[in-house]
Design a protein around this motif. Structure first.
Motif, short mmCIF file in Angstrom:
data_model
loop_
_atom_site.label_atom_id
_atom_site.label_comp_id
_atom_site.label_asym_id
_atom_site.label_seq_id
_atom_site.Cartn_x
_atom_site.Cartn_y
_atom_site.Cartn_z
N ALA A 9 -120.11 -79.19 -87.14
CA ALA A 9 -121.28 -79.89 -86.80
C ALA A 9 -120.94 -80.85 -85.96
O ALA A 9 -120.33 -81.99 -86.20
N ILE A 10 -121.33 -81.00 -84.54
CA ILE A 10 -121.22 -81.79 -83.55
C ILE A 10 -122.27 -82.92 -83.68
O ILE A 10 -123.51 -82.74 -84.22
N ARG A 11 -121.92 -84.00 -83.39
CA ARG A 11 -123.12 -85.28 -83.44
C ARG A 11 -124.10 -84.82 -82.31
O ARG A 11 -123.98 -84.28 -81.44
N PRO A 12 -125.55 -85.36 -82.68
CA PRO A 12 -126.58 -84.90 -82.00
C PRO A 12 -126.41 -85.51 -80.45
O PRO A 12 -126.82 -84.81 -79.31
N GLU A 13 -125.98 -86.57 -80.33
CA GLU A 13 -125.71 -87.12 -79.03
C GLU A 13 -124.54 -86.42 -78.05
O GLU A 13 -124.37 -86.72 -76.96
N ASN A 14 -123.83 -85.45 -78.82
CA ASN A 14 -122.83 -84.85 -78.00
C ASN A 14 -123.47 -83.29 -77.61
O ASN A 14 -122.57 -82.62 -76.91
N ILE A 15 -124.52 -82.93 -78.08
CA ILE A 15 -125.12 -81.46 -77.85
C ILE A 15 -125.15 -81.27 -76.31
O ILE A 15 -124.46 -80.18 -75.91
N ASP A 16 -125.61 -82.26 -75.68
CA ASP A 16 -126.14 -81.87 -74.27
C ASP A 16 -124.47 -81.68 -73.35
O ASP A 16 -124.05 -80.77 -72.72
N ALA A 17 -123.58 -82.51 -73.75
CA ALA A 17 -122.05 -82.35 -73.17
C ALA A 17 -121.59 -81.09 -73.74
O ALA A 17 -120.80 -80.55 -73.00
N TRP A 18 -121.65 -80.90 -74.94
CA TRP A 18 -120.91 -79.64 -75.60
C TRP A 18 -121.48 -78.12 -74.73
O TRP A 18 -120.84 -77.64 -74.48
N LEU A 19 -122.81 -78.32 -74.59
CA LEU A 19 -123.63 -77.28 -74.09
C LEU A 19 -123.37 -76.78 -72.48
O LEU A 19 -123.78 -75.94 -71.78
N ASN A 20 -123.19 -78.11 -71.83
CA ASN A 20 -122.86 -78.17 -70.37
C ASN A 20 -121.58 -79.09 -70.06
O ASN A 20 -121.63 -80.03 -69.54
N PRO A 21 -120.53 -78.34 -70.42
CA PRO A 21 -119.32 -79.09 -70.03
C PRO A 21 -118.84 -79.30 -68.69
O PRO A 21 -119.14 -78.58 -67.82
N LEU B 3 -115.01 -82.61 -80.89
CA LEU B 3 -114.53 -81.85 -81.89
C LEU B 3 -113.99 -82.75 -82.74
O LEU B 3 -113.90 -82.60 -83.96
N ASP B 4 -113.28 -83.78 -82.33
CA ASP B 4 -112.40 -84.97 -83.13
C ASP B 4 -113.45 -85.89 -83.92
O ASP B 4 -112.79 -86.56 -84.59
N ASP B 5 -114.55 -85.68 -83.72
CA ASP B 5 -115.62 -86.61 -84.07
C ASP B 5 -116.80 -86.01 -84.79
O ASP B 5 -118.01 -86.00 -84.26
N PRO B 6 -116.62 -84.78 -85.71
CA PRO B 6 -117.69 -84.38 -86.28
C PRO B 6 -118.59 -85.08 -87.25
O PRO B 6 -118.17 -86.17 -87.73
N VAL B 7 -119.83 -84.49 -87.39
CA VAL B 7 -120.71 -85.05 -88.41
C VAL B 7 -120.15 -84.61 -89.87
O VAL B 7 -119.54 -83.52 -89.85
N ASP B 8 -119.95 -85.62 -90.44
CA ASP B 8 -119.59 -85.39 -92.04
C ASP B 8 -120.63 -84.20 -92.45
O ASP B 8 -121.82 -84.49 -92.62
#
Length: 54
Positions: A12-24, A36-41
């Protein structure tokens, strides 16, 4: 009883990282590892719903 689950899991990635993850940015793909090293608990559990599943 067979072991529940499999060898894959949701990260589970943090909401603030969704755009960066979907559009690398192809010039900064190492940023994906930082995400990936900073996932949501998260906590996942399962329950056996049928004795036939054993």
């Amino acid at each position: 009883m067979a072991v529940a689950g499999h060898d894959r899991c949701v990260i589970a990635i943090r909401p603030e990282n969704i755009d960066a993850w979907l559009n690398p940015d192809p010039h900064h793909l190492s940023d994906m590892c930082v995400i990936l090293d900073d996932p949501v608990d998260a906590y996942y559990q399962y329950e056996l719903v049928s004795k036939e599943a054993e």
